[in-house]
Design an enzyme around this catalytic site. Structure first.
Site, PDB file in Angstrom:
ATOM      1  N   CYS A  32       0.706  -1.223  -0.028  1.00 58.32           N
ATOM      2  CA  CYS A  32       0.175   0.190   0.060  1.00 58.32           C
ATOM      3  C   CYS A  32       0.758   1.266   0.072  1.00 58.32           C
ATOM      4  O   CYS A  32       1.368   1.642   1.035  1.00 58.32           O
ATOM      5  CB  CYS A  32      -0.822   0.053   1.205  1.00 58.32           C
TER       6      CYS A  32
ATOM      7  N   CYS B 208      -0.371   3.946   2.205  1.00 60.17           N
ATOM      8  CA  CYS B 208      -0.168   3.923   3.517  1.00 60.17           C
ATOM      9  C   CYS B 208       1.487   4.121   4.112  1.00 60.17           C
ATOM     10  O   CYS B 208       1.625   4.857   4.910  1.00 60.17           O
ATOM     11  CB  CYS B 208      -0.452   2.492   4.033  1.00 60.17           C
ATOM     12  N   ASP B 209       2.239   3.614   3.132  1.00 59.01           N
ATOM     13  CA  ASP B 209       3.700   3.582   3.551  1.00 59.01           C
ATOM     14  C   ASP B 209       4.763   4.369   2.833  1.00 59.01           C
ATOM     15  O   ASP B 209       5.740   4.291   3.318  1.00 59.01           O
ATOM     16  CB  ASP B 209       4.212   2.022   3.616  1.00 59.01           C
TER      17      ASP B 209
END
Ligand code: NAP
Length: 313
Positions: free
Chosen positions: A138, A141-142
């Protein structure tokens, strides 16, 4: 906690990720005593990540497994019960619905399917060990954790192009590694990635290994040329998998309406084609796929299920 089962449940929630647990919080606060069936990946995709910095309410971030644990406890506080295991088959042609698990059959008046989607993995042991430690599925997200770092994005579809383009905001360089010369991505997404000076392409290469699982962090990927079998090592600090997702909908095939990729189709918000069966989270969403959007749709499914049970006791 495995509590004694009533003969017929009010509402069963399949899946214990962000969507399922939010649905559990809402339905338990509505006194419906929901039963959550954990599924194959208890906690869903959040339980496979490390730091989550974009979930509202956590200014310093929160670990994915901790966020899930908090939601579980929050739902439990209002009477949610949990059942380990996964649903093997469903009979949804009449109410109460019947759900077959390995060890028992559960009957319920309403059903919320929040079984999620699983990120496709390459199937390497090193990849599994380093998930959340430099390997991610993701970018949203990261990506933030890879400022001025070098990243490899694996895949040749729109997800890979989108992730790679997004990651150039942070990374010093992004290398898209794809196993074929031809791309599945749409022309516009591919052209955008090609025009980005921070992105380069390596094709046709297959990822043989992610190094170094022993050290617990990503240092490089070992690649094999798909035709010549020549190998090379590409030093990177992070690996993003952009090889697609699989919605966990196999048991609903032929029963619940789904699109070509297997995502559940909803109408009138979270309703599926079977009255009394609702869908929430990534199982019905291949677009946003965020913890907060999954939580939001879990709330919506819970409110829809509650209304349905009031009208069809
Ligand atoms: P996808 O189109 O199925 O592409 C997956 C890619 O990963 C393919 O290039 C495939 O290679 C590769 N791949 C699959 N398994 C692999 C493996 N084991 N090892 C190495 N490579 C592997 O998936 P997606 O990119 O997630 O897209 C899914 C759908 O969402 C598509 O319809 C797409 O258009 C849509 N989408 C749209 C947008 C957008 O418009 N903004 C963004 C993301 C996704 P091969 O090509 O060799 O099979």
């Amino acid at each position: 906690m495995n509590a004694p089962q009533p003969e017929i449940e009010n509402v069963v929630i399949i899946g214990s990720g962000c969507a399922g647990l939010t649905a559990a919080i809402y339905t338990s606060r509505a006194d419906l005593r929901p039963l959550v069936i954990d599924g194959y990946e208890p906690g869903g995709q959040l339980s496979l990540t490390t730091m989550v910095e974009n979930f509202p309410g956590f200014p310093d971030g929160v670990l994915g497994p901790e966020l899930i644990d908090r939601m579980r406890k929050q739902a439990e506080r209002f009477g949610t019960r949990y059942l380990e295991g996964a649903v093997r088959a469903v009979a949804l042609d009449r109410r109460p619905f019947a759900l077959t698990l390995e060890s028992r059959t559960v009957h319920t008046r309403a059903l919320i399917v929040a079984a999620g989607a699983s990120a496709r993995m390459l199937g390497l042991e090193s990849e599994r060990k380093l998930l959340g430690h430099g390997v991610s599925s993701c970018a949203t997200c990261d990506g933030y954790f890879f400022r001025e770092r070098e990243i490899a994005v694996i895949g040749g579809g729109d997800s890979a192009m989108e992730e790679a383009t997004f990651l150039t905001k942070f990374a010093s360089r992004v290398t898209i590694v794809h196993r074929r010369e031809e791309f599945r991505a749409t022309k516009i997404m591919l052209d955008r990635a090609r025009a980005n000076p921070k992105i380069r392409f390596l094709t046709p290469y297959v990822v043989e290994d992610v190094l170094d699982a022993q050290k617990g962090c990503v240092e490089a990927v070992r690649l094999r040329h798909a035709r010549t079998a020549e190998t090379m090592t590409l030093p990177v600090d992070g690996v993003f998998l952009g090889i697609g997702h699989e919605p966990n909908t196999q048991v609903y095939r032929g029963i619940l309406d789904m699109d070509e990729a297997g995502y559940l189709k909803t109408r009138d918000h979270t309703h599926t084609n079977v009255p009394g069966v609702f869908a929430a989270g990534d199982v019905a969403d291949h677009v946003y796929r965020q913890a907060v959007t999954a939580a939001g749709s879990g709330c919506r499914a819970a409110l829809d299920a509650e209304k349905f049970l009031t009208e069809h006791p």
